[in-house]
Design a protein around this motif. Sequence first.
Motif, mmCIF file in Angstrom:
data_model
loop_
_atom_site.group_PDB
_atom_site.id
_atom_site.type_symbol
_atom_site.label_atom_id
_atom_site.label_comp_id
_atom_site.label_asym_id
_atom_site.label_seq_id
_atom_site.Cartn_x
_atom_site.Cartn_y
_atom_site.Cartn_z
ATOM 1 N N THR A 82 0.800 -1.128 0.006
ATOM 2 C CA THR A 82 0.046 0.018 0.033
ATOM 3 C C THR A 82 0.861 1.164 -0.114
ATOM 4 O O THR A 82 2.053 1.320 0.276
ATOM 5 C CB THR A 82 -0.879 -0.139 1.319
ATOM 6 O OG1 THR A 82 -0.101 0.227 2.545
ATOM 7 C CG2 THR A 82 -1.880 -1.178 1.277
ATOM 8 N N MET A 83 0.371 2.260 -0.409
ATOM 9 C CA MET A 83 0.898 3.594 -0.244
ATOM 10 C C MET A 83 1.346 3.910 1.125
ATOM 11 O O MET A 83 2.450 4.400 1.158
ATOM 12 C CB MET A 83 0.177 4.729 -0.898
ATOM 13 C CG MET A 83 -0.104 4.685 -2.300
ATOM 14 S SD MET A 83 1.632 4.937 -3.207
ATOM 15 C CE MET A 83 2.117 6.561 -2.972
ATOM 16 N N GLU A 84 0.825 3.473 2.083
ATOM 17 C CA GLU A 84 0.902 3.993 3.526
ATOM 18 C C GLU A 84 2.249 3.069 3.863
ATOM 19 O O GLU A 84 3.146 3.520 4.529
ATOM 20 C CB GLU A 84 -0.081 3.237 4.449
ATOM 21 C CG GLU A 84 -0.047 3.449 5.823
ATOM 22 C CD GLU A 84 -0.895 2.846 6.580
ATOM 23 O OE1 GLU A 84 -0.557 2.636 7.962
ATOM 24 O OE2 GLU A 84 -2.098 2.578 6.131
ATOM 25 N N ASP A 85 2.319 1.749 3.301
ATOM 26 C CA ASP A 85 3.674 1.150 3.735
ATOM 27 C C ASP A 85 4.834 1.606 2.990
ATOM 28 O O ASP A 85 5.923 1.680 3.688
ATOM 29 C CB ASP A 85 3.412 -0.400 3.190
ATOM 30 C CG ASP A 85 2.131 -1.075 4.111
ATOM 31 O OD1 ASP A 85 1.962 -1.032 5.046
ATOM 32 O OD2 ASP A 85 1.607 -2.073 3.258
ATOM 33 N N LEU A 86 4.629 2.086 1.649
ATOM 34 C CA LEU A 86 5.672 2.450 0.883
ATOM 35 C C LEU A 86 6.107 3.930 1.434
ATOM 36 O O LEU A 86 7.309 4.054 1.611
ATOM 37 C CB LEU A 86 5.240 2.620 -0.412
ATOM 38 C CG LEU A 86 6.295 2.961 -1.534
ATOM 39 C CD1 LEU A 86 7.666 2.171 -1.352
ATOM 40 C CD2 LEU A 86 5.751 3.074 -2.863
ATOM 41 N N SER A 87 5.132 4.669 1.757
ATOM 42 C CA SER A 87 5.881 6.043 2.411
ATOM 43 C C SER A 87 6.318 5.878 3.740
ATOM 44 O O SER A 87 7.615 6.605 3.771
ATOM 45 C CB SER A 87 4.573 6.844 2.372
ATOM 46 O OG SER A 87 3.502 6.634 3.468
ATOM 47 N N LYS A 88 5.937 4.899 4.523
ATOM 48 C CA LYS A 88 6.509 4.763 5.878
ATOM 49 C C LYS A 88 8.095 4.300 5.685
ATOM 50 O O LYS A 88 9.113 4.618 5.994
ATOM 51 C CB LYS A 88 6.044 3.779 6.916
ATOM 52 C CG LYS A 88 4.815 4.160 7.422
ATOM 53 C CD LYS A 88 4.240 3.030 8.347
ATOM 54 C CE LYS A 88 2.712 3.622 8.838
ATOM 55 N NZ LYS A 88 2.232 2.564 9.752
ATOM 56 N N ALA A 89 8.361 3.242 4.797
ATOM 57 C CA ALA A 89 9.581 2.767 4.351
ATOM 58 C C ALA A 89 10.416 3.756 3.863
ATOM 59 O O ALA A 89 11.674 4.119 3.942
ATOM 60 C CB ALA A 89 9.512 1.487 3.437
ATOM 61 N N LEU A 90 9.866 4.765 2.801
ATOM 62 C CA LEU A 90 10.631 5.572 2.359
ATOM 63 C C LEU A 90 11.035 6.895 3.282
ATOM 64 O O LEU A 90 12.182 7.628 3.188
ATOM 65 C CB LEU A 90 9.907 6.149 0.847
ATOM 66 C CG LEU A 90 10.031 5.621 -0.270
ATOM 67 C CD1 LEU A 90 9.072 6.191 -1.065
ATOM 68 C CD2 LEU A 90 11.514 5.258 -0.804
ATOM 69 N N ARG A 91 10.332 7.081 4.195
ATOM 70 C CA ARG A 91 10.356 8.079 5.172
ATOM 71 C C ARG A 91 11.722 7.575 6.111
ATOM 72 O O ARG A 91 12.281 8.647 6.470
ATOM 73 C CB ARG A 91 9.197 8.114 6.130
ATOM 74 C CG ARG A 91 9.256 9.489 6.918
ATOM 75 C CD ARG A 91 7.865 9.918 7.691
ATOM 76 N NE ARG A 91 6.630 9.768 6.673
ATOM 77 C CZ ARG A 91 5.692 8.863 6.965
ATOM 78 N NH1 ARG A 91 5.501 8.088 8.151
ATOM 79 N NH2 ARG A 91 4.628 8.639 6.152
ATOM 80 N N GLU A 92 11.944 6.414 6.197
ATOM 81 C CA GLU A 92 13.055 5.831 6.859
ATOM 82 C C GLU A 92 14.390 6.263 6.326
ATOM 83 O O GLU A 92 15.542 6.216 6.785
ATOM 84 C CB GLU A 92 12.840 4.329 6.951
ATOM 85 C CG GLU A 92 11.984 4.123 8.075
ATOM 86 C CD GLU A 92 11.786 2.573 8.167
ATOM 87 O OE1 GLU A 92 12.711 1.697 7.677
ATOM 88 O OE2 GLU A 92 11.074 2.095 8.736
ATOM 89 N N TYR A 93 14.496 6.680 4.989
ATOM 90 C CA TYR A 93 15.244 6.831 4.057
ATOM 91 C C TYR A 93 15.518 8.528 3.514
ATOM 92 O O TYR A 93 16.238 8.892 2.909
ATOM 93 C CB TYR A 93 15.615 6.151 2.678
ATOM 94 C CG TYR A 93 15.765 4.733 3.004
ATOM 95 C CD1 TYR A 93 17.017 4.183 3.200
ATOM 96 C CD2 TYR A 93 14.716 3.931 3.274
ATOM 97 C CE1 TYR A 93 17.271 3.138 3.374
ATOM 98 C CE2 TYR A 93 15.010 2.459 3.346
ATOM 99 C CZ TYR A 93 16.287 2.075 3.604
ATOM 100 O OH TYR A 93 16.461 0.720 3.748
ATOM 101 N N GLY A 94 14.505 9.159 4.471
ATOM 102 C CA GLY A 94 14.578 10.467 4.073
ATOM 103 C C GLY A 94 13.886 11.023 3.110
ATOM 104 O O GLY A 94 13.751 12.178 2.858
ATOM 105 N N VAL A 95 12.987 10.089 2.318
ATOM 106 C CA VAL A 95 12.129 10.528 1.436
ATOM 107 C C VAL A 95 10.738 10.863 1.659
ATOM 108 O O VAL A 95 10.171 9.619 2.236
ATOM 109 C CB VAL A 95 12.235 9.393 0.089
ATOM 110 C CG1 VAL A 95 11.234 9.919 -0.871
ATOM 111 C CG2 VAL A 95 13.550 9.324 -0.430
#
Length: 136
Positions: free
Chosen positions: A100-113
């Motif tokens: 989901t976009m929620e999962d992807l956005s959480k993962a990307l947030r860990e990398y500063g995106v």
Amino acid sequence: MNQNPQSSDGRGDDDTALSDFLASLMDYTPTIPDELVEHYLAKSGFQCPDVRLTRLVAVATQKFVAEVAGDALQHCKARQATIPKDKRDKQQKDKRLVLTMEDLSKALREYGVNLRHQEYFADSPSTGMDPATREE
């Protein structure tokens, strides 16, 4: 005085390993095509005729995407674990995991995106349409 061109701190070994790695990139075909990497490098203003450098960027990009996908999978599994047991039993029949976009956005947030939906992003096809043309 030490006349050896390789210093005692192992720098020569590092240079040799780097040279060997760069040479191995000539025989490696990365998942991301050279043309795609060259396009985005050129778009950002970087040009280099050395294909080894292009492939190095492709390998680094491939690693980044794999790490983000793995982290998103962990977020998905954690989200699935928080679903109430009665609903989870119904979902056990279909064991597919959905990114989901929620999962992807959480993962990307860990990398500063930071990934956000655009203002025009709609949850339903009728959202954003002229009220006169909506089928309700």
